[in-house]
Design a protein around this motif. Structure first.
Motif, short mmCIF file in Angstrom:
data_model
loop_
_atom_site.label_atom_id
_atom_site.label_comp_id
_atom_site.label_asym_id
_atom_site.label_seq_id
_atom_site.Cartn_x
_atom_site.Cartn_y
_atom_site.Cartn_z
N THR A 133 0.93 -1.24 -0.12
CA THR A 133 0.21 -0.11 0.08
C THR A 133 0.92 1.18 0.07
N THR A 134 2.03 1.21 -0.12
CA THR A 134 3.23 2.22 -0.22
C THR A 134 3.82 2.15 -1.77
N ASN A 135 4.34 3.15 -2.10
CA ASN A 135 5.39 3.34 -3.16
C ASN A 135 6.56 2.38 -2.96
N LYS A 136 6.83 1.47 -3.96
CA LYS A 136 8.02 0.46 -3.77
C LYS A 136 8.88 0.84 -4.87
N ALA A 137 10.22 0.98 -4.71
CA ALA A 137 11.06 1.23 -5.93
C ALA A 137 11.48 -0.20 -6.24
N MET A 138 11.35 -0.55 -7.41
CA MET A 138 11.88 -1.83 -8.07
C MET A 138 13.27 -1.43 -9.01
N SER A 139 14.25 -2.16 -8.77
CA SER A 139 15.44 -1.90 -9.76
C SER A 139 15.01 -2.43 -11.34
N SER A 140 15.93 -2.08 -12.27
CA SER A 140 15.74 -2.58 -13.47
C SER A 140 16.15 -4.19 -13.58
N GLY A 141 15.50 -4.79 -14.50
CA GLY A 141 15.26 -6.14 -14.48
C GLY A 141 14.41 -6.95 -13.89
N ASP A 142 14.74 -8.18 -13.74
CA ASP A 142 13.88 -9.00 -13.21
C ASP A 142 13.86 -9.40 -11.76
N SER A 143 12.90 -8.96 -10.82
CA SER A 143 12.76 -9.14 -9.49
C SER A 143 11.69 -9.73 -9.01
N THR A 144 11.82 -10.55 -7.78
CA THR A 144 10.77 -10.79 -7.09
C THR A 144 10.11 -9.83 -6.20
N ILE A 145 8.63 -9.59 -6.16
CA ILE A 145 8.19 -8.74 -5.61
C ILE A 145 7.96 -9.07 -4.29
N ASN A 146 8.54 -8.20 -3.18
CA ASN A 146 8.67 -8.85 -1.81
C ASN A 146 8.14 -7.69 -0.90
N GLY A 147 8.06 -7.86 0.51
CA GLY A 147 7.80 -6.77 1.55
C GLY A 147 6.08 -6.84 1.50
N TRP A 148 5.45 -7.55 1.30
CA TRP A 148 4.02 -7.77 1.34
C TRP A 148 3.61 -7.36 2.65
N THR A 149 2.59 -6.94 3.04
CA THR A 149 1.56 -6.71 3.96
C THR A 149 0.62 -7.60 4.17
N GLU A 150 0.81 -8.84 4.94
CA GLU A 150 -0.15 -10.21 4.90
C GLU A 150 -1.42 -9.66 5.34
N GLN A 151 -2.49 -10.02 4.75
CA GLN A 151 -3.82 -10.02 4.84
C GLN A 151 -4.54 -11.32 5.84
N TYR A 152 -3.89 -12.49 5.30
CA TYR A 152 -4.10 -13.87 5.70
C TYR A 152 -3.21 -14.78 5.21
N ASN A 153 -2.88 -15.62 5.77
CA ASN A 153 -2.27 -16.99 5.34
C ASN A 153 -2.58 -18.14 6.01
N VAL A 154 -3.47 -18.96 5.43
CA VAL A 154 -4.08 -20.12 6.06
C VAL A 154 -3.26 -21.23 5.62
N GLY A 155 -2.68 -22.15 6.57
CA GLY A 155 -1.84 -23.18 6.17
C GLY A 155 -0.25 -22.66 6.29
N SER A 156 -0.10 -21.57 6.47
CA SER A 156 1.43 -21.00 6.73
C SER A 156 2.32 -21.33 5.36
N GLY A 157 1.60 -21.26 4.14
CA GLY A 157 2.48 -21.73 2.95
C GLY A 157 3.22 -20.65 2.69
N TRP A 158 3.08 -19.02 3.00
CA TRP A 158 3.38 -18.04 2.60
C TRP A 158 4.39 -17.16 3.33
N ASN A 159 5.50 -16.95 2.65
CA ASN A 159 6.36 -15.89 3.43
C ASN A 159 6.07 -14.29 2.87
#
Length: 172
Positions: free
Chosen positions: A49-75
């Motif tokens: 929900t905030t601006n997030k700088a992304m470097s050039s190239g290919d990147s995994t989008i990280n730094g999420w704010t979790e809303q729910y995580n049933v089964g604990s499969g997500w980091n």
């Protein structure tokens, strides 16, 4: 003609008939494990929900704010979803991202194990743009999913304008 059984053989015959009946019933009415309740199926959702700088190239989008995580499969900090043990099945996965800066090329995609491209969408190279991609995929325990983006030059995800979102949900 009637056959007579001794009391001891009578018990063995009844046990045998009961065993046969059990075998026949199991063939007629196989016992499948019960389907998991929808509330028990693994699923997760996160937003940026905030601006997030992304470097050039290919990147995994990280730094999420979790809303729910049933089964604990997500980091949420890494953005990587791993199918929990015993939870193989059909999964729906989706990613929505708004870019707020110019780049000559921008795209978002969902990546599986060993870099497998599961879904992707390319947006306009200039101005603000919102892109969304979703797919269904059959997964086994331990397989992973990653929300990713590609920019030919540094760009920013405009979470303040329209929150980025990522979700994974087992449906079958």
């Amino acid at each position: 003609m009637s056959t007579r059984f001794s009391p001891s053989s009578h018990t063995r015959i009844w046990e045998h008939l009961n065993d046969l009946d059990d075998d026949i019933q199991s063939l007629l009415n196989p016992v499948d494990p019960p389907d998991p309740e929808p509330s028990d199926l693994p699923r997760c959702r996160g937003v940026i929900t905030t601006n997030k700088a992304m470097s050039s190239g290919d990147s995994t989008i990280n730094g999420w704010t979790e809303q729910y995580n049933v089964g604990s499969g997500w980091n949420a900090s890494t953005g990587i979803f791993t199918v929990p043990a015993g939870q193989a099945g059909l999964y729906t996965v989706g990613l929505t991202v708004s870019f707020g800066s110019d780049s000559t090329r921008r795209l978002i995609f969902i990546e599986g194990d060993a870099g497998a491209l599961l879904a992707r969408v390319e947006g306009p190279a200039s101005g603000y743009s919102q892109m969304c991609v979703a797919t269904e995929v059959q997964l086994t325990a331990g397989q992973t999913l990653r929300p990713r983006c590609y920019c030919t030059s540094a760009a920013s995800i405009r979470g303040d304008q329209s929150p980025a979102s990522f979700f994974v949900r087992r449906v079958l």
